[in-house]
Design a protein around this motif. Sequence first.
Motif, short mmCIF file in Angstrom:
data_model
loop_
_atom_site.label_atom_id
_atom_site.label_comp_id
_atom_site.label_asym_id
_atom_site.label_seq_id
_atom_site.Cartn_x
_atom_site.Cartn_y
_atom_site.Cartn_z
N ILE A 157 -5.60 8.95 40.48
CA ILE A 157 -5.63 9.80 39.29
C ILE A 157 -6.27 9.06 38.13
O ILE A 157 -5.90 7.94 37.82
CB ILE A 157 -4.20 10.25 38.92
N ASP A 158 -7.24 9.70 37.50
CA ASP A 158 -7.92 9.14 36.34
C ASP A 158 -7.27 9.70 35.08
O ASP A 158 -7.33 10.90 34.82
CB ASP A 158 -9.41 9.52 36.38
N THR A 159 -6.64 8.81 34.29
CA THR A 159 -5.90 9.27 33.11
C THR A 159 -6.63 9.05 31.80
O THR A 159 -6.18 9.55 30.77
CB THR A 159 -4.54 8.55 33.01
N ASP A 160 -7.75 8.34 31.81
CA ASP A 160 -8.41 8.05 30.54
C ASP A 160 -9.88 8.45 30.51
O ASP A 160 -10.59 8.16 29.56
CB ASP A 160 -8.29 6.56 30.19
N GLY A 161 -10.34 9.14 31.54
CA GLY A 161 -11.68 9.69 31.49
C GLY A 161 -12.81 8.72 31.74
O GLY A 161 -13.95 9.01 31.40
N ASP A 162 -12.52 7.57 32.38
CA ASP A 162 -13.59 6.62 32.66
C ASP A 162 -14.08 6.71 34.10
O ASP A 162 -14.85 5.87 34.56
CB ASP A 162 -13.14 5.19 32.36
N MET A 163 -13.63 7.74 34.81
CA MET A 163 -14.00 7.97 36.20
C MET A 163 -13.51 6.87 37.12
O MET A 163 -14.01 6.69 38.23
CB MET A 163 -15.52 8.13 36.35
N LYS A 164 -12.48 6.11 36.68
CA LYS A 164 -11.85 5.10 37.51
C LYS A 164 -10.37 5.42 37.64
O LYS A 164 -9.74 5.82 36.67
CB LYS A 164 -12.04 3.70 36.91
N ALA A 165 -9.84 5.24 38.82
CA ALA A 165 -8.45 5.57 39.05
C ALA A 165 -7.53 4.64 38.28
O ALA A 165 -7.74 3.43 38.23
CB ALA A 165 -8.13 5.48 40.54
N ASN A 166 -6.50 5.21 37.64
CA ASN A 166 -5.51 4.44 36.89
C ASN A 166 -4.13 4.49 37.53
O ASN A 166 -3.32 3.58 37.34
CB ASN A 166 -5.40 4.95 35.45
N ILE A 167 -3.83 5.56 38.23
CA ILE A 167 -2.50 5.75 38.84
C ILE A 167 -2.67 6.09 40.31
O ILE A 167 -3.64 6.73 40.71
CB ILE A 167 -1.73 6.88 38.12
N ASN A 168 -1.67 5.66 41.12
CA ASN A 168 -1.69 5.92 42.56
C ASN A 168 -2.98 5.40 43.20
O ASN A 168 -3.65 6.10 43.95
CB ASN A 168 -1.55 7.41 42.85
N ILE A 169 -3.31 4.17 42.91
CA ILE A 169 -4.58 3.60 43.36
C ILE A 169 -4.50 3.24 44.84
O ILE A 169 -3.51 2.68 45.30
CB ILE A 169 -4.92 2.35 42.53
N ILE A 170 -5.55 3.55 45.59
CA ILE A 170 -5.67 3.15 46.98
C ILE A 170 -6.80 2.14 47.10
O ILE A 170 -7.97 2.51 47.15
CB ILE A 170 -5.95 4.34 47.90
#
Length: 367
Positions: A157-170
């Motif tokens: 899940i990307d929470t800050d709009g940088d197109m990088k995952a921030n939560i539940n990272i695999i």
Amino acid sequence: IGNYRVCATTVDNATNESTEKCSDLNIKKIDFDVDGDGKPDFNDPDGDGCPDLNIKWKDPNDESKWIVINGDRDYDGIPDINIDSDGDGKPDLNIDTDNDGKPDLNLVILKKSDWKPTKCVKQDIDNGILEEYCTGTSVKAVINVDTDGDGIPNINIDTDGDMKANINIIPTEEGQLILNILPIDEWKPSKNYTHNKFPYDTMEWKTPILNYDSDSDGLADINIDFDGDGIPDINIDSDYDGIPDLNIDSDGDGIPDFNIDEEGSGIPTKNLITITEWKPEVKGDKDGVRFGTMDLNPKEDPTDPTKDEPIKGNPDTSVKGQYNPATSMGGANTGDNTSLMIYISLSILSIAVICYELYKYQKDTFQ
């Protein structure tokens, strides 16, 4: 639109007429404007006779609404939202959950080379497929992925709009969640972001409750869950202040050695220590889970070579302070002014006695 039998004869320049030839022709809905907005709703960009984009039909349960998949809002030949990649009649990429025209889940930025429809879907009213269209793409979502189709992202899940995952990272190819696990009860996108001029929504979140990376170095620091049962095993932060409270691993071996909770009560029973700030310094690795921790072993005060060493033996406790002729050049290390005055008085008395003895010796000698 439909099946037609077309018959024709030809005439050459010499007015010779051929025999009549007939064939069946199927007219499909290509570049057809269903809703009368002046824009095609069924579009065939590759010219294969099967609509690829802008698939739209009225909802049979509510004719005031439209069902749209493979929607191309900017008419660039690339689907923008509600992309059906597997041909089941349901969007599975770039899903617009609140019908505001912006993707909320499963964001994928398609390029021309990514969109190559490989599967044509036939009309199947019984299964909710009201029109024929083509779909298929090898591109898979990388963030805000909803794996169980409940409308809530499960991974990356990307929470800050940088197109990088921030939560539940695999971070592994095995697909097992090992970082920042956070259960989500309801998906309520509230943040509008834009990436490559492509708008989408996502949500901000509080601190994850497991395997949290506090220093953003890619290693989990607190609430480490090794076995994936959703229960922290070490570095447990029970009050969610970003500082581990119990079962703290200080040396990175994966075994708690500070604030150990032996009873599972949530209260440490051994090595109770209060931490005011969590600064992971030691890197650990257990069961494939890398994590950071702190060295909490007590530090010995460094020896100051400028300070006098205390004399060994049994010092005189009647006077505060100690006399050390070896290091104090005959002086005294005193504890208060009273002890110093006593020492000075004794010194004066000693000098007086010596002077008296000298006077007495000289007197006796001259007599």
